[in-house]
Design a protein around this motif. Structure first.
Motif, PDB file in Angstrom:
ATOM      1  N   SER A 135       0.844  -1.200   0.000  1.00  0.00           N
ATOM      2  CA  SER A 135       0.000   0.000   0.000  1.00  0.00           C
ATOM      3  C   SER A 135       0.877   1.248   0.000  1.00  0.00           C
ATOM      4  N   THR A 136       0.338   2.329  -0.530  1.00  0.00           N
ATOM      5  CA  THR A 136       1.094   3.589  -0.586  1.00  0.00           C
ATOM      6  C   THR A 136       1.497   4.043   0.809  1.00  0.00           C
ATOM      7  N   GLU A 137       0.544   3.954   1.773  1.00  0.00           N
ATOM      8  CA  GLU A 137       0.847   4.375   3.140  1.00  0.00           C
ATOM      9  C   GLU A 137       1.976   3.535   3.728  1.00  0.00           C
ATOM     10  N   SER A 138       1.923   2.235   3.469  1.00  0.00           N
ATOM     11  CA  SER A 138       2.948   1.335   3.987  1.00  0.00           C
ATOM     12  C   SER A 138       4.324   1.692   3.425  1.00  0.00           C
ATOM     13  N   ARG A 139       4.405   1.939   2.123  1.00  0.00           N
ATOM     14  CA  ARG A 139       5.701   2.289   1.511  1.00  0.00           C
ATOM     15  C   ARG A 139       6.267   3.571   2.123  1.00  0.00           C
ATOM     16  N   ILE A 140       5.393   4.555   2.322  1.00  0.00           N
ATOM     17  CA  ILE A 140       5.835   5.835   2.901  1.00  0.00           C
ATOM     18  C   ILE A 140       6.373   5.615   4.307  1.00  0.00           C
ATOM     19  N   LYS A 141       5.601   4.866   5.137  1.00  0.00           N
ATOM     20  CA  LYS A 141       5.998   4.649   6.531  1.00  0.00           C
ATOM     21  C   LYS A 141       7.287   3.816   6.622  1.00  0.00           C
ATOM     22  N   LEU A 142       7.382   2.768   5.804  1.00  0.00           N
ATOM     23  CA  LEU A 142       8.562   1.901   5.857  1.00  0.00           C
ATOM     24  C   LEU A 142       9.817   2.632   5.385  1.00  0.00           C
ATOM     25  N   ASN A 143       9.671   3.449   4.367  1.00  0.00           N
ATOM     26  CA  ASN A 143      10.811   4.233   3.884  1.00  0.00           C
ATOM     27  C   ASN A 143      11.267   5.256   4.917  1.00  0.00           C
ATOM     28  N   LYS A 144      10.302   5.823   5.640  1.00  0.00           N
ATOM     29  CA  LYS A 144      10.630   6.851   6.620  1.00  0.00           C
ATOM     30  C   LYS A 144      11.246   6.263   7.881  1.00  0.00           C
ATOM     31  N   LEU A 145      10.665   5.175   8.398  1.00  0.00           N
ATOM     32  CA  LEU A 145      11.082   4.640   9.695  1.00  0.00           C
ATOM     33  C   LEU A 145      12.203   3.609   9.590  1.00  0.00           C
ATOM     34  N   ARG A 146      12.371   2.984   8.407  1.00  0.00           N
ATOM     35  CA  ARG A 146      13.453   2.023   8.185  1.00  0.00           C
ATOM     36  C   ARG A 146      13.543   0.992   9.314  1.00  0.00           C
ATOM     37  N   PRO A 147      12.506   0.163   9.497  1.00  0.00           N
ATOM     38  CA  PRO A 147      12.559  -0.855  10.560  1.00  0.00           C
ATOM     39  C   PRO A 147      13.693  -1.839  10.332  1.00  0.00           C
ATOM     40  N   GLN A 148      14.240  -2.354  11.423  1.00  0.00           N
ATOM     41  CA  GLN A 148      15.377  -3.270  11.332  1.00  0.00           C
ATOM     42  C   GLN A 148      14.952  -4.719  11.144  1.00  0.00           C
ATOM     43  N   THR A 149      13.721  -5.055  11.597  1.00  0.00           N
ATOM     44  CA  THR A 149      13.230  -6.434  11.473  1.00  0.00           C
ATOM     45  C   THR A 149      11.778  -6.435  10.982  1.00  0.00           C
ATOM     46  N   ILE A 150      11.339  -7.615  10.528  1.00  0.00           N
ATOM     47  CA  ILE A 150       9.947  -7.767  10.114  1.00  0.00           C
ATOM     48  C   ILE A 150       9.012  -7.537  11.301  1.00  0.00           C
ATOM     49  N   GLY A 151       9.406  -8.008  12.477  1.00  0.00           N
ATOM     50  CA  GLY A 151       8.581  -7.809  13.667  1.00  0.00           C
ATOM     51  C   GLY A 151       8.377  -6.332  13.945  1.00  0.00           C
ATOM     52  N   GLN A 152       9.440  -5.557  13.842  1.00  0.00           N
ATOM     53  CA  GLN A 152       9.350  -4.115  14.060  1.00  0.00           C
ATOM     54  C   GLN A 152       8.441  -3.482  13.006  1.00  0.00           C
ATOM     55  N   ALA A 153       8.577  -3.922  11.761  1.00  0.00           N
ATOM     56  CA  ALA A 153       7.750  -3.383  10.668  1.00  0.00           C
ATOM     57  C   ALA A 153       6.271  -3.659  10.906  1.00  0.00           C
ATOM     58  N   SER A 154       5.971  -4.837  11.493  1.00  0.00           N
ATOM     59  CA  SER A 154       4.575  -5.224  11.697  1.00  0.00           C
ATOM     60  C   SER A 154       3.861  -4.343  12.714  1.00  0.00           C
ATOM     61  N   ARG A 155       4.625  -3.615  13.551  1.00  0.00           N
ATOM     62  CA  ARG A 155       4.020  -2.784  14.589  1.00  0.00           C
ATOM     63  C   ARG A 155       3.962  -1.305  14.202  1.00  0.00           C
ATOM     64  N   ILE A 156       4.341  -0.992  12.982  1.00  0.00           N
ATOM     65  CA  ILE A 156       4.267   0.393  12.529  1.00  0.00           C
ATOM     66  C   ILE A 156       2.823   0.716  12.157  1.00  0.00           C
TER      67      ILE A 156
END
Length: 619
Positions: free
Chosen positions: A581-602
Motif C-alpha cells: 500500500s502507498t501508506e505502507s511504503r511511505i511509513k517503511l521508507n521513513k522509519l526504516r525498521p530493522q526487522t519484520i517484527g518491528q515493521a509489523s508494529r508500525i
C-alpha cells in the motif's frame, strides 16, 4: 584546554541521573551537565514512584542495576501494592516519596560514582561533524567533547509556563528554559513538536482538616522496589482522599474564559490520562465530583501535593475553588498550579537503542521523546546511558524486546508508532504481561545487567539464591503429601471442600480457593514455609497457580520470534514492491525498521503488507 569524556549527559532529571550513573558504572568517564546542581533528580510533579505498570518499570530498572528502586526504598514514606484484588500480572508497587530526600539521595549516589563529573551550565549547541556527534557547547562558552551525548532536557526546551492569561519562559517554576538546541536540531533535519503538561497547587498541610477526608494508609506488610533492599519501611505516613463538588466546578468554570488551554494559547497536547481539573469538568460534564488525593511531600515538611487538581487557571480562581473542597476550607496555598509547554522530538526518529538516526552518537531520553512520568524517563535514561557507553567503546548495542520487559514495550511503541500526546505506560500496552510481572524482573533482566557490567555480583548472587529457593520450595510441594485425615480438618477450617484421596501439597496451591496464607493455619505445613522469604513464597505461588497462562504466553513469544528476528537489509528499497500500500511504503521508507517484527508494529502497515514483504524476501 580541551575537556574530553566518553559520555556527556545533558540534564539531571530522572533520565539524566540513570543515564550518567549507568554509563559511569560500566566504566565510561561521564560529564553530567545541568542548569542547576541543586535540583538534581527533582520530583517536578507528584512526590511518588511506581504505580500501575510504572512500578514494574522501576523493578526492571533495579534488576538491570539502575538506581531508581534503591533511591525510592531509601526515601519512601508510604508503600502500597496496587491491584492486589486482580491477577499478579496487574500487581504494581507504588510508594509515596520524600521529595527532598529523594533528590538528596540521588545526588549522593552520583557523587559516590567516581567516574561522574559535574558541570553547572546550559547546553546551547551540539558539536557535529559529518553527521557524527563530537561534543557540546554551553552558554558560558565552554566546549566539552565526547563521542556519545545523551540529551535529557525534560520540559526545558523552549519551555513556556502558563497561569491564566500570564505566560513566561521557564523549564520549571522559577527556573529558566533552554534555548538554541531545538533550532539547531531542526536545522540538522530533525522534526520537532510541542507538548504540554501541568502541575497542581501546593498547600500548607497545617491548614487542612483531615477529619473531613478519607484516610489512605500504606500496606500493613510493606514491600520494597529493589531486590537488594533487606529491610522494608517500618514507619509510614498516611495519604488522604477527598472530592471536588458542584460548587468547586462552578467556580472553576468562571475562569474558563481566561484558561490558556481553552483560549488556544497552549498549542501542545497534554497527557490524556492525567488531565487538568478544568479539562476533567469540561470533558466529563455529567460527573459532579472528582477524586482528590492529598499527598504529603515528605517526613519533615508541611507541604502537601494536591493530586488530581492540576490546573493552569488564574491563581485567584484556583484559590477560590480549592477552599470549597471538603477539608480545604481554611487551606493556605504555597504556590498555584501551572501548565508548561515544551519542545519534543517525535521518537520515530530514533533507533531501538535510542540513538538518533540522523546523528551518530546522539541519544534522546525522557520527555524529549514525548513521554510523561518519572519511571518512563528513568528507564529511557538507563537504556540510553548503556548504549552511549556501548557506542563509545564500539561494543554491541543493548536492546530489550516486548517479551522481555515493559522497557522493551515502551521503546518499541515510541520508535515504531510515535506519539503526538505524552506517552504513559499501562499494563494494557504489553501483550505478554503475565510474563512481565513485578515479582520476576530479576529473573528476566539481572543476568543481562551483570553481563553488561551494570548489575553487581551481589545482585546476581541475590537473584540466583532466590531462584534456587523458589525451585526448592516448588520441589518440596511436589514431594510432600497430605492424607485426607490430615488435610480435611484443615480444609474445613478454612471453608473449602475436602479431598477423598491423598495429594501432594502442590495440588492444594493449584486450587483457586487455597493460597499459602492458608498453609499457616496448618501446623504440619508451617515448617516448610519458615525456610523461605515472603517474596520467594509469593513467586512460587504465582508460578504454580498461573502455570498454564505462563506457558501459553511463552509459546506465543516463541512463535513470534521467527518473524521478530528476521532482519531487513538497511537499504531495502520498498518502492520497488508495487503491491505494498502507498501508506505502507511511505511509513517503511521513513522509519526504516530493522526487522519484520518491528515493521509489523508500525501504524499504517497492515498484515497483508507484511505478508507481501515476507514473500518478496523469499519467506
Amino acid at each position: 584546554m580541551q575537556y574530553n569524556y566518553d559520555v556527556i549527559v545533558v540534564g539531571a532529571g530522572h533520565a539524566g541521573c540513570e543515564a550518567a550513573n549507568a554509563a559511569a558504572k560500566m566504566g565510561s568517564s561521564v560529564l553530567l551537565i545541568t542548569m542547576n546542581l541543586q535540583t538534581i533528580a527533582q520530583m517536578s510533579c507528584n512526590p511518588a514512584m511506581g504505580g500501575v505498570a510504572k512500578g514494574q518499570i522501576v523493578r526492571e530498572i533495579d534488576a538491570l542495576g539502575g538506581m531508581s528502586g534503591i533511591i525510592s526504598d531509601k526515601t519512601m514514606i508510604q508503600f502500597r501494592m496496587l491491584n492486589r484484588s486482580k491477577g499478579p500480572a496487574m500487581w504494581s508497587p507504588r510508594c509515596q516519596s520524600d521529595r527532598m530526600k529523594f533528590a538528596e539521595e540521588w545526588r549522593w549516589a552520583l557523587e559516590r560514582n567516581t567516574n561522574v563529573d559535574f558541570w553547572q551550565d546550559s547546553v546551547q549547541e551540539l558539536i557535529v561533524q559529518n553527521k557524527e556527534l563530537k561534543g557540546v557547547k554551553t552558554r558560558m562558552g565552554m566546549s566539552f567533547y565526547a563521542p556519545s551525548v545523551v540529551l535529557t532536557n525534560g520540559t526545558f526546551l523552549n519551555g513556556l509556563i502558563h497561569i491564566g492569561e500570564k505566560s513566561f519562559g521557564g523549564g520549571r517554576m522559577a527556573e529558566p528554559n533552554a534555548q538554541g538546541l531545538t533550532e539547531q536540531l531542526v536545522s540538522l533535519g530533525f522534526e520537532s513538536g510541542r507538548m504540554k503538561t501541568g502541575t497542581p497547587p501546593r498547600v500548607d498541610g497545617r491548614s487542612l482538616n483531615y477529619e473531613a477526608m478519607e484516610e489512605q494508609k500504606g500496606d500493613e506488610n510493606p514491600s520494597s522496589f529493589s531486590y537488594l533492599t533487606k529491610e522494608p519501611i517500618k514507619e509510614q505516613r498516611s495519604c488522604w482522599i477527598t472530592h471536588t463538588n458542584e460548587k468547586v466546578h462552578d467556580v472553576l468554570r468562571k475562569g474558563f474564559e481566561k484558561s490558556p488551554m481553552f483560549a488556544g494559547r497552549i498549542k501542545g497536547l497534554g497527557p490524556r490520562y492525567c488531565p487538568s481539573v478544568e479539562d476533567k469538568i469540561n470533558r466529563f460534564a455529567d460527573k459532579n465530583s472528582h477524586q482528590i488525593f492529598v499527598e504529603p511531600e515528605g517526613w519533615e515538611t508541611v507541604e502537601i501535593y494536591v493530586n488530581g487538581f492540576s490546573t493552569s487557571l488564574p491563581e485567584e480562581i484556583q484559590f477560590e475553588a480549592i477552599k470549597l473542597i471538603p477539608g480545604f476550607e481554611k487551606a493556605k496555598m504555597f504556590r498555584p498550579g501551572y501548565a508548561i509547554e515544551y519542545d519534543y522530538f517525535p521518537p520515530t526518529q530514533l533507533s531501538p537503542t535510542l540513538e538518533t538516526k540522523l546523528i551518530s552518537g546522539l541519544f534522546f531520553a525522557g520527555q524529549i521523546n514525548g513521554t510523561t512520568g518519572y519511571e518512563e524517563a528513568a528507564c529511557q535514561g538507563l537504556m540510553a546511558g548503556i548504549n552511549a557507553h556501548q557506542h563509545t567503546h564500539q561494543l554491541n548495542p543493548f536492546t530489550l524486546s516486548r517479551s522481555e520487559a515493559y522497557i522493551g514495550v515502551l521503546i518499541d511503541d515510541l520508535i515504531n508508532k510515535g506519539t503526538d500526546e505524552p506517552y504513559r505506560m499501562f499494563t494494557s500496552r504489553a501483550e505478554f504481561r503475565t510474563l512481565l510481572r513485578q515479582d520476576n524482573a530479576d529473573e528476566r533482566l539481572t543476568e543481562k545487567g551483570f553481563e553488561l557490567g551494570l548489575a553487581s555480583q551481589e545482585r546476581l548472587d541475590t537473584y540466583l539464591q532466590k531462584k534456587q529457593n523458589v525451585e526448592n520450595l516448588i520441589q518440596e510441594l511436589k514431594s510432600n503429601k497430605l492424607k485426607p485425615t490430615e488435610a480435611n480438618p484443615w480444609l474445613e477450617s478454612i471453608g473449602v471442600s475436602s479431598i477423598k484421596e491423598g495429594a501432594p501439597l502442590i495440588n492444594f496451591i493449584k486450587r483457586s480457593d487455597v493460597g499459602f496464607e492458608h498453609f499457616y493455619k496448618n501446623e504440619m505445613l508451617i515448617p516448610i514455609l519458615k525456610k523461605y522469604s515472603t517474596e520467594e513464597i509469593e513467586q512460587a505461588e504465582i508460578i504454580i497457580k498461573y502455570e498454564s497462562y505462563i506457558d501459553k504466553e511463552r509459546k506465543m513469544v516463541d512463535k513470534m520470534k521467527s518473524m521478530e528476528d528476521l532482519q531487513i537489509p538497511p537499504q531495502f528499497d520498498y518502492d520497488k514492491i508495487k503491491t505494498l500500500s502507498t501508506e505502507s511504503r511511505i511509513k517503511l521508507n521513513k522509519l526504516r525498521p530493522q526487522t519484520i517484527g518491528q515493521a509489523s508494529r508500525i501504524s499504517g502497515v497492515s498484515a497483508s503488507d507484511i505478508s507481501i514483504l515476507l514473500l518478496f524476501m523469499g519467506r
